[in-house]
Motif scaffolding. Structure first.
Motif, PDB file in Angstrom:
ATOM      1  N   SER A  84      -7.050   3.596  16.482  1.00 51.67           N
ATOM      2  CA  SER A  84      -6.669   3.431  15.089  1.00 51.67           C
ATOM      3  C   SER A  84      -5.386   4.225  14.889  1.00 51.67           C
ATOM      4  CB  SER A  84      -7.775   3.970  14.175  1.00 51.67           C
ATOM      5  OG  SER A  84      -7.330   4.004  12.838  1.00 51.67           O
ATOM      6  N   GLU A  86      -2.375   5.160  12.032  1.00 51.20           N
ATOM      7  CA  GLU A  86      -1.911   5.130  10.649  1.00 51.20           C
ATOM      8  C   GLU A  86      -0.518   5.737  10.555  1.00 51.20           C
ATOM      9  OE1 GLU A  86      -4.694   7.306   8.287  1.00 51.20           O
ATOM     10  OE2 GLU A  86      -6.327   5.918   8.673  1.00 51.20           O
ATOM     11  N   SER A  87       0.188   5.359   9.503  1.00 46.70           N
ATOM     12  CA  SER A  87       1.454   6.010   9.194  1.00 46.70           C
ATOM     13  C   SER A  87       1.148   7.390   8.625  1.00 46.70           C
ATOM     14  CB  SER A  87       2.242   5.186   8.180  1.00 46.70           C
ATOM     15  OG  SER A  87       1.553   5.160   6.940  1.00 46.70           O
ATOM     16  N   GLY A  90      -0.776   7.379   5.443  1.00 47.68           N
ATOM     17  CA  GLY A  90      -2.115   6.821   5.416  1.00 47.68           C
ATOM     18  C   GLY A  90      -2.216   5.311   5.513  1.00 47.68           C
ATOM     19  N   HIS A  91      -1.116   4.605   5.706  1.00 52.77           N
ATOM     20  CA  HIS A  91      -1.135   3.148   5.852  1.00 52.77           C
ATOM     21  C   HIS A  91      -1.630   2.782   7.257  1.00 52.77           C
ATOM     22  CE1 HIS A  91       0.101  -1.026   5.415  1.00 52.77           C
ATOM     23  NE2 HIS A  91       0.706  -0.915   6.585  1.00 52.77           N
ATOM     24  N   LEU A  92      -2.673   1.950   7.345  1.00 48.69           N
ATOM     25  CA  LEU A  92      -3.217   1.533   8.637  1.00 48.69           C
ATOM     26  C   LEU A  92      -2.257   0.557   9.306  1.00 48.69           C
ATOM     27  CD1 LEU A  92      -5.607   1.610  10.639  1.00 48.69           C
ATOM     28  CD2 LEU A  92      -6.527  -0.370   9.429  1.00 48.69           C
ATOM     29  N   TRP A  93      -1.768   0.931  10.490  1.00 45.31           N
ATOM     30  CA  TRP A  93      -0.862   0.059  11.228  1.00 45.31           C
ATOM     31  C   TRP A  93      -1.607  -0.825  12.205  1.00 45.31           C
ATOM     32  CZ3 TRP A  93       3.437   4.108  12.558  1.00 45.31           C
ATOM     33  CH2 TRP A  93       4.285   4.253  11.461  1.00 45.31           C
ATOM     34  N   ASP A  95      -5.624  -1.258  14.457  1.00 41.59           N
ATOM     35  CA  ASP A  95      -6.970  -0.839  14.821  1.00 41.59           C
ATOM     36  C   ASP A  95      -7.414  -1.806  15.912  1.00 41.59           C
ATOM     37  OD1 ASP A  95      -9.365   0.495  14.860  1.00 41.59           O
ATOM     38  OD2 ASP A  95     -10.159  -0.475  13.068  1.00 41.59           O
TER      39      ASP A  95
END
Length: 118
Positions: A84, A86-87, A90-93, A95
């Motif tokens: 996983s 994230e930036s 907190g932005h999920l890039w 998974d």
């Protein structure tokens, strides 16, 4: 649990905690580690690899979970892991799952081969 798997799980915990000192203790002095962030040449040696981990932690927020051991030999573990990323805000890039071969020498991590998924 094998000593190799125990070391790998400890290294995963240190990685997820962004504990550079903990990661350092798991790495062989002559470690060869792929550039998983920018797909450049591999990093050779503990100091170069540690600098890459510091760069990764300053750039993204990765977390890795060991899903299962696919195979084990005297000097390698092939594993399936969940990544996983994230930036920093907190932005999920991504998974995704990856199959990886961790190499060991003298009881320490000496390298990583990406089989698929990253």
């Amino acid at each position: 649990m094998s000593a190799l798997l125990e070391l790998l799980e400890t290294a995963y915990e240190a990685f997820n905690a962004r504990d550079l000192a903990g990661i350092r203790t798991a790495l062989h002095p002559d470690v060869v580690w792929p550039d998983t962030l920018e797909s450049g040449p591999s990093f050779v040696g503990r100091e170069a690899t540690m600098a890459q981990f510091a760069h990764i932690f300053a750039t993204i927020v990765p977390n890795i979970a060991l899903i299962r051991v696919v195979s084990e030999s005297a000097d390698a573990l092939t594993v399936e892991s969940q990544y996983s990323v994230e930036s920093p805000d907190g932005h999920l890039w991504t998974d995704s799952r990856a199959t990886l071969i961790y190499h060991f020498r003298d009881g320490l991590l000496s390298g990583l081969t990406i089989v698929g998924g990253l």
